[in-house]
Design a protein around this motif. Sequence first.
Motif, PDB file in Angstrom:
ATOM      1  N   GLN A  48       0.837  -1.196   0.000  1.00  0.00           N
ATOM      2  CA  GLN A  48       0.000   0.000   0.000  1.00  0.00           C
ATOM      3  C   GLN A  48       0.874   1.248   0.000  1.00  0.00           C
ATOM      4  OE1 GLN A  48      -3.063  -0.161   2.925  1.00  0.00           O
ATOM      5  NE2 GLN A  48      -3.824   1.882   2.498  1.00  0.00           N
ATOM      6  N   ALA A  49       0.446   2.255  -0.756  1.00  0.00           N
ATOM      7  CA  ALA A  49       1.194   3.512  -0.841  1.00  0.00           C
ATOM      8  C   ALA A  49       0.863   4.427   0.333  1.00  0.00           C
ATOM      9  CB  ALA A  49       0.877   4.227  -2.147  1.00  0.00           C
ATOM     10  N   LEU A  50       1.856   5.182   0.765  1.00  0.00           N
ATOM     11  CA  LEU A  50       1.646   6.213   1.771  1.00  0.00           C
ATOM     12  C   LEU A  50       0.717   7.266   1.189  1.00  0.00           C
ATOM     13  CD1 LEU A  50       2.734   7.308   4.592  1.00  0.00           C
ATOM     14  CD2 LEU A  50       4.155   8.809   3.191  1.00  0.00           C
ATOM     15  N   SER A  51      -0.207   7.764   2.004  1.00  0.00           N
ATOM     16  CA  SER A  51      -1.131   8.799   1.540  1.00  0.00           C
ATOM     17  C   SER A  51      -1.512   9.693   2.712  1.00  0.00           C
ATOM     18  CB  SER A  51      -2.392   8.159   0.951  1.00  0.00           C
ATOM     19  OG  SER A  51      -3.246   7.691   1.983  1.00  0.00           O
ATOM     20  N   PRO A  52      -2.166  10.826   2.431  1.00  0.00           N
ATOM     21  CA  PRO A  52      -2.629  11.685   3.518  1.00  0.00           C
ATOM     22  C   PRO A  52      -3.562  10.974   4.502  1.00  0.00           C
ATOM     23  CG  PRO A  52      -2.584  12.932   1.496  1.00  0.00           C
ATOM     24  CD  PRO A  52      -2.318  11.484   1.124  1.00  0.00           C
ATOM     25  N   ALA A  53      -4.137   9.838   4.115  1.00  0.00           N
ATOM     26  CA  ALA A  53      -4.966   9.065   5.036  1.00  0.00           C
ATOM     27  C   ALA A  53      -4.153   8.536   6.222  1.00  0.00           C
ATOM     28  CB  ALA A  53      -5.642   7.908   4.299  1.00  0.00           C
ATOM     29  N   VAL A  80       2.676  -0.057  10.509  1.00  0.00           N
ATOM     30  CA  VAL A  80       1.925  -0.053   9.258  1.00  0.00           C
ATOM     31  C   VAL A  80       2.922   0.239   8.139  1.00  0.00           C
ATOM     32  CG1 VAL A  80       0.088   1.113   7.994  1.00  0.00           C
ATOM     33  CG2 VAL A  80      -0.110   0.794  10.462  1.00  0.00           C
ATOM     34  N   HIS A  81       3.079  -0.692   7.223  1.00  0.00           N
ATOM     35  CA  HIS A  81       4.063  -0.535   6.151  1.00  0.00           C
ATOM     36  C   HIS A  81       3.438   0.182   4.962  1.00  0.00           C
ATOM     37  CE1 HIS A  81       7.328  -3.353   7.617  1.00  0.00           C
ATOM     38  NE2 HIS A  81       6.419  -3.357   8.567  1.00  0.00           N
ATOM     39  N   ARG A  82       4.152   1.207   4.489  1.00  0.00           N
ATOM     40  CA  ARG A  82       3.692   1.986   3.339  1.00  0.00           C
ATOM     41  C   ARG A  82       4.867   2.250   2.404  1.00  0.00           C
ATOM     42  NH1 ARG A  82      -0.519   0.673   5.249  1.00  0.00           N
ATOM     43  NH2 ARG A  82      -2.187   2.026   6.003  1.00  0.00           N
ATOM     44  N   ALA A  83       4.588   2.204   1.114  1.00  0.00           N
ATOM     45  CA  ALA A  83       5.592   2.522   0.094  1.00  0.00           C
ATOM     46  C   ALA A  83       5.417   3.967  -0.336  1.00  0.00           C
ATOM     47  CB  ALA A  83       5.425   1.602  -1.112  1.00  0.00           C
ATOM     48  N   LEU A  84       6.525   4.618  -0.609  1.00  0.00           N
ATOM     49  CA  LEU A  84       6.450   5.962  -1.175  1.00  0.00           C
ATOM     50  C   LEU A  84       6.144   5.839  -2.667  1.00  0.00           C
ATOM     51  CD1 LEU A  84       9.469   7.692   0.549  1.00  0.00           C
ATOM     52  CD2 LEU A  84       7.058   8.275   0.833  1.00  0.00           C
ATOM     53  N   PRO A  85       5.356   6.756  -3.203  1.00  0.00           N
ATOM     54  CA  PRO A  85       5.098   6.753  -4.645  1.00  0.00           C
ATOM     55  C   PRO A  85       6.304   7.295  -5.412  1.00  0.00           C
ATOM     56  CG  PRO A  85       3.985   8.599  -3.618  1.00  0.00           C
ATOM     57  CD  PRO A  85       4.633   7.810  -2.507  1.00  0.00           C
ATOM     58  N   PHE A  86       6.164   7.355  -6.710  1.00  0.00           N
ATOM     59  CA  PHE A  86       7.218   7.840  -7.605  1.00  0.00           C
ATOM     60  C   PHE A  86       7.775   9.180  -7.137  1.00  0.00           C
ATOM     61  CE2 PHE A  86       8.372  10.689 -11.067  1.00  0.00           C
ATOM     62  CZ  PHE A  86       9.339   9.953 -11.736  1.00  0.00           C
ATOM     63  N   LEU A  87       9.058   9.175  -6.817  1.00  0.00           N
ATOM     64  CA  LEU A  87       9.822  10.386  -6.504  1.00  0.00           C
ATOM     65  C   LEU A  87      11.227  10.175  -7.047  1.00  0.00           C
ATOM     66  CD1 LEU A  87       8.700  10.961  -2.794  1.00  0.00           C
ATOM     67  CD2 LEU A  87       8.046  12.351  -4.773  1.00  0.00           C
ATOM     68  N   VAL A  88      11.891  11.264  -7.368  1.00  0.00           N
ATOM     69  CA  VAL A  88      13.225  11.205  -7.963  1.00  0.00           C
ATOM     70  C   VAL A  88      14.258  11.666  -6.935  1.00  0.00           C
ATOM     71  CG1 VAL A  88      14.678  12.122  -9.811  1.00  0.00           C
ATOM     72  CG2 VAL A  88      12.280  11.621 -10.256  1.00  0.00           C
ATOM     73  N   GLU A 152      -5.828   6.882  -4.830  1.00  0.00           N
ATOM     74  CA  GLU A 152      -5.607   8.124  -5.575  1.00  0.00           C
ATOM     75  C   GLU A 152      -4.110   8.367  -5.793  1.00  0.00           C
ATOM     76  OE1 GLU A 152      -7.634  11.642  -4.209  1.00  0.00           O
ATOM     77  OE2 GLU A 152      -9.527  10.552  -3.964  1.00  0.00           O
ATOM     78  N   ILE A 153      -3.297   8.045  -4.800  1.00  0.00           N
ATOM     79  CA  ILE A 153      -1.836   8.184  -4.941  1.00  0.00           C
ATOM     80  C   ILE A 153      -1.366   7.347  -6.127  1.00  0.00           C
ATOM     81  CG2 ILE A 153       0.386   7.570  -3.899  1.00  0.00           C
ATOM     82  CD1 ILE A 153      -0.584   9.947  -2.434  1.00  0.00           C
ATOM     83  N   LEU A 154      -1.852   6.120  -6.218  1.00  0.00           N
ATOM     84  CA  LEU A 154      -1.435   5.232  -7.312  1.00  0.00           C
ATOM     85  C   LEU A 154      -1.889   5.763  -8.666  1.00  0.00           C
ATOM     86  CD1 LEU A 154      -1.968   1.717  -5.700  1.00  0.00           C
ATOM     87  CD2 LEU A 154       0.163   3.034  -5.948  1.00  0.00           C
ATOM     88  N   ASP A 155      -3.056   6.394  -8.725  1.00  0.00           N
ATOM     89  CA  ASP A 155      -3.514   7.005  -9.986  1.00  0.00           C
ATOM     90  C   ASP A 155      -2.568   8.125 -10.416  1.00  0.00           C
ATOM     91  OD1 ASP A 155      -5.696   5.301 -10.135  1.00  0.00           O
ATOM     92  OD2 ASP A 155      -7.110   6.759  -9.266  1.00  0.00           O
ATOM     93  N   VAL A 156      -2.168   8.973  -9.464  1.00  0.00           N
ATOM     94  CA  VAL A 156      -1.245  10.062  -9.772  1.00  0.00           C
ATOM     95  C   VAL A 156       0.111   9.481 -10.193  1.00  0.00           C
ATOM     96  CG1 VAL A 156       0.022  12.032  -8.813  1.00  0.00           C
ATOM     97  CG2 VAL A 156      -2.411  11.741  -8.281  1.00  0.00           C
ATOM     98  N   GLN A 157       0.574   8.493  -9.440  1.00  0.00           N
ATOM     99  CA  GLN A 157       1.859   7.858  -9.783  1.00  0.00           C
ATOM    100  C   GLN A 157       1.808   7.275 -11.199  1.00  0.00           C
ATOM    101  OE1 GLN A 157       4.426   5.099  -7.201  1.00  0.00           O
ATOM    102  NE2 GLN A 157       3.113   3.687  -8.332  1.00  0.00           N
ATOM    103  N   ASP A 158       0.704   6.654 -11.562  1.00  0.00           N
ATOM    104  CA  ASP A 158       0.573   6.073 -12.907  1.00  0.00           C
ATOM    105  C   ASP A 158       0.738   7.139 -13.990  1.00  0.00           C
ATOM    106  OD1 ASP A 158       0.245   3.556 -11.857  1.00  0.00           O
ATOM    107  OD2 ASP A 158      -1.952   3.523 -12.121  1.00  0.00           O
TER     108      ASP A 158
END
Length: 164
Positions: A48-53, A80-88, A152-158
């Motif tokens: 699961q991606a990290l999000s404001p939730a 609670v394990h969370r992945a960061l979305p696409f970042l450079v 929503e994070i995953l949609d933005v990352q996509d």
Amino acid sequence: MELHVRYEGNDDPDKCSARKLARFDLAELHRSTRATPSGVVLNPFAEQALSPADADRKRLVALDCSWETAEREAFDLDGVHRALPFLVAANPINYGTAFQLNTVEAFAGALVILGHREQAEEILSKFSWGHTFLELNEEPLRRYSECADSAEILDVQDDYLADE
């Protein structure tokens, strides 16, 4: 937000961003999994991606180790394990590489997503290249911080990965 690091110590101490954060009392290092407190574990292998939730949590936990042992070690941490979305990455070792963040970049990205931009700026200010991380990732971080949840994070990352 509290910042905690499960510190392996298997990297160059002069280049270790976690050690530098600890020297400035901006993060606490823990030498064992058992001593590391529970929190939101920044785990690049999480489902699961990290999000404001996740913003109601009080503690972020990062694993500072070589990439070769990251997957095995990360799953030993409580929380609670969370992945960061696409970042450079902006650090000199991995500059321009997606998903290859060092510890301070992971914390900063998470803090911005969770609504703690000032704290992210503070920890990055200890690094000559720190401001570059926020500049390189300004748009995705803004968009991620406006999301409601992991989906929503995953949609933005996509959107970003489709452009790559």
